[in-house]
Structure formats: structure tokens, C-alpha cells
Design an enzyme around this catalytic site. Structure first.
Site, mmCIF file in Angstrom:
data_model
loop_
_atom_site.group_PDB
_atom_site.id
_atom_site.type_symbol
_atom_site.label_atom_id
_atom_site.label_comp_id
_atom_site.label_asym_id
_atom_site.label_seq_id
_atom_site.Cartn_x
_atom_site.Cartn_y
_atom_site.Cartn_z
ATOM 1 N N LEU A 105 29.778 29.300 41.622
ATOM 2 C CA LEU A 105 31.144 29.642 41.273
ATOM 3 C C LEU A 105 31.953 28.361 41.415
ATOM 4 C CD1 LEU A 105 32.697 32.162 40.404
ATOM 5 C CD2 LEU A 105 33.267 32.586 42.794
ATOM 6 N N ASP A 106 32.787 28.080 40.435
ATOM 7 C CA ASP A 106 33.515 26.819 40.402
ATOM 8 C C ASP A 106 34.249 26.526 41.708
ATOM 9 O OD1 ASP A 106 32.647 26.721 37.817
ATOM 10 O OD2 ASP A 106 34.583 27.180 36.909
#
Length: 293
Positions: A105-106
Site C-alpha cells: 500500500l502506497d
């Protein structure tokens, strides 16, 4: 270990769904200890019997560890970071099992990240060929043009090839911004953010409310919980019957909201040293620069 029905064993081993396993058995494609078995009532002992499908050994997974973390923004989804940034793994420091995250996840995104030691399940959730759908809620600036959302669903060309959203719909309206619901079938780098930017939408915040059908409902950023056996079973069943491309409007209405933002940066991980106080004179109230969304 107690005996169990052959079709259940095959389903637990990821060979097929329970119904699909029954069809495999009836077709004579399954052997138990080198003997073809076609009777659906056959029971096997996972500790003693060797089960093969088309000549390939089927192994039921051992009891694994499964945890869902509400990843806060401002940390990376890796075990370590060469730049010294906070990592999502730090929030699970009290778990003694060796875990790894399923996908990423960024850095500035938040929401559901699954951690496990079950390599087979992780591969099925993360690998594009299995088509696991991912749902995101994206806070965009202003009212999105319906034509922009339609373009996301129709497909756009990015620098690494064509991409599209399986779903791009308005989810919830706030005073000055709008949350849109975006569903994609792959975990390409910064995919959702780049899809939005490609059609002229300004992303303020990116939130993944669930992963593998398990929601972060009830968790605060930085908190985690163990999955229940029922949730793990449901996750496996979802992977055996992948989603289609129809909009998930009903499911979208049940998605939890992103946590309210308080201050800047991720919350400290358990046992972590407090962040150093900023240098220089204190800012006057109301004069600070707004944080990134």
C-alpha cells in the site's frame, strides 16, 4: 489429526471449491495413496494419506497466522526501508511469528494490509492472474466530472501500459470534497492514484477499507487484529470463485470510513522512540501549512 472428507481436503488445499472438488473426484482425477477414488464419501487422514490430483501432490495448509493492520499514512509496507522511514511491520512487533505483507500500500495511503505466513494464500491474493479485486475510497478535490469517472472505467493509457477501473463511482460527498469508490483487478504501482490523475482528478486521500473481504472496521490507524478462522475460510472461498466485473454498489455502502486525521505523520509504533521536536520557533496557531491528504 482427524479424518475428513476428500472433497473438503482438496478445497482446503486450494485445488478447487468444494463443489469443484466433487467433480474432480467423480471424473477419476484424484488418487489416494496411488489408488483412484471416485466415491464422494471417501475420508482421508491428512497426516497419513497421500492425495494427488492429476499426478500432483495436494497438501492441506497447516494452521497459519493471519493479521489485518490499519496501515497509517506515512509508512512503507516493507520489513525495512533504506531511507529510514517508518514501516508497517513495526506495528506488529509484538507478534512473534515471522510474517510478511500481502502486496503493498502506497507510502501516503492508508487502510487494510494483510500480514501472514501463508505463502499460498498470499500468492493467490497478490498475483494478477488470480484477479483478486481491490476496493479503494479516494478523496478527490471538488465534484468529479461524471465523464472523468466514465473514462477511468473505459480505460486510459498510462506510462506502463493501458489500465482501467472495474468501477469508478461517487461513494460519499463531503462539504468541499467527494469520496469516490474505485475497484481494480491488479495491484500495479500507484495504480489508483495514476488512474485518477490521468482523468484530471486531484487526489487528496487514498484509503483501502478492506482486503480479501476483511474490513478495518473498528480499528484505528496503527492498530491490528488477528483474523478469525471463519474470516480465513471465507477469504479462501472468495479466491476459489473470483468476483466478476459488475459494480459493487451494495458492498460499497457497507465499507467503513477512513479514520479522522489528527496531527501529521503516522502514530508511533509500540515501543518506538518518540519523534524529535521540530527545531526553530513555534508556529503561530492557524499559520501552519496544511498537511497532505
Amino acid at each position: 489429526m482427524a479424518e475428513e472428507r476428500l472433497q473438503k481436503f482438496l478445497a482446503r488445499g486450494g485445488a478447487a471449491s468444494r463443489r469443484g472438488a466433487e467433480a474432480l473426484i467423480a471424473a477419476g482425477r484424484v488418487k489416494v495413496n496411488d489408488r483412484v477414488v471416485t466415491a464422494l464419501g471417501t475420508k482421508v487422514d491428512p497426516a497419513k494419506d497421500l492425495v494427488t490430483l492429476d499426478g500432483r501432490l495436494v497438501s492441506a495448509p497447516e494452521a497459519g497466522s493471519y493479521y489485518l493492520l490499519y496501515k497509517p499514512p506515512g509508512c512503507v509496507t516493507t520489513a525495512s526501508d533504506p531511507e529510514g522511514r517508518p514501516t508497517a511491520m513495526q506495528y506488529l512487533a509484538e507478534v512473534r511469528t515471522r510474517l510478511f505483507p500481502v502486496g503493498r500500500l502506497d507510502y501516503d495511503a492508508e487502510g487494510a494490509v494483510l500480514f501472514t505466513d501463508d505463502g499460498e494464500l498470499a500468492n493467490r491474493l497478490a498475483h494478477p492472474r488470480y484477479g483478486h479485486r481491490r476496493v479503494y475510497l479516494v478523496k478527490v478535490k471538488g465534484e468529479p466530472d461524471p465523464r472523468a469517472l466514465a473514462r477511468m472505467a473505459a480505460g486510459v493509457r498510462l506510462e506502463d501500459g493501458p489500465a482501467r477501473a472495474l468501477e469508478a463511482e461517487v461513494h460519499e460527498r463531503a462539504d468541499r470534497n467527494v469520496w469516490i469508490r474505485v475497484r481494480v483487478a491488479e495491484g500495479r504501482y500507484h495504480l489508483v492514484k495514476r488512474l485518477c490523475e490521468a482523468v484530471g482528478l486531484s487526489v487528496q486521500r487514498l484509503f483501502r477499507p478492506e482486503f480479501g473481504g476483511v474490513s478495518v472496521q473498528g480499528l484505528r490507524p496503527g492498530q491490528f487484529r488477528a483474523l478469525t478462522p471463519a474470516e480465513v475460510r471465507a477469504m479462501r472461498q472468495r479466491l476459489q470463485a473470483p468476483d466478476d466485473d459488475r459494480p459493487s454498489v451494495a458492498a460499497g455502502r457497507r465499507l467503513p470510513r477512513a479514520a479522522r486525521r489528527h496531527g501529521h505523520g503516522p502514530p508511533p509504533a509500540p515501543g518506538a522512540e518518540p519523534a524529535a521536536a521540530p527545531r526553530g520557533p513555534p508556529r503561530r496557531p492557524g499559520r501552519g501549512a496544511p498537511g497532505k491528504g
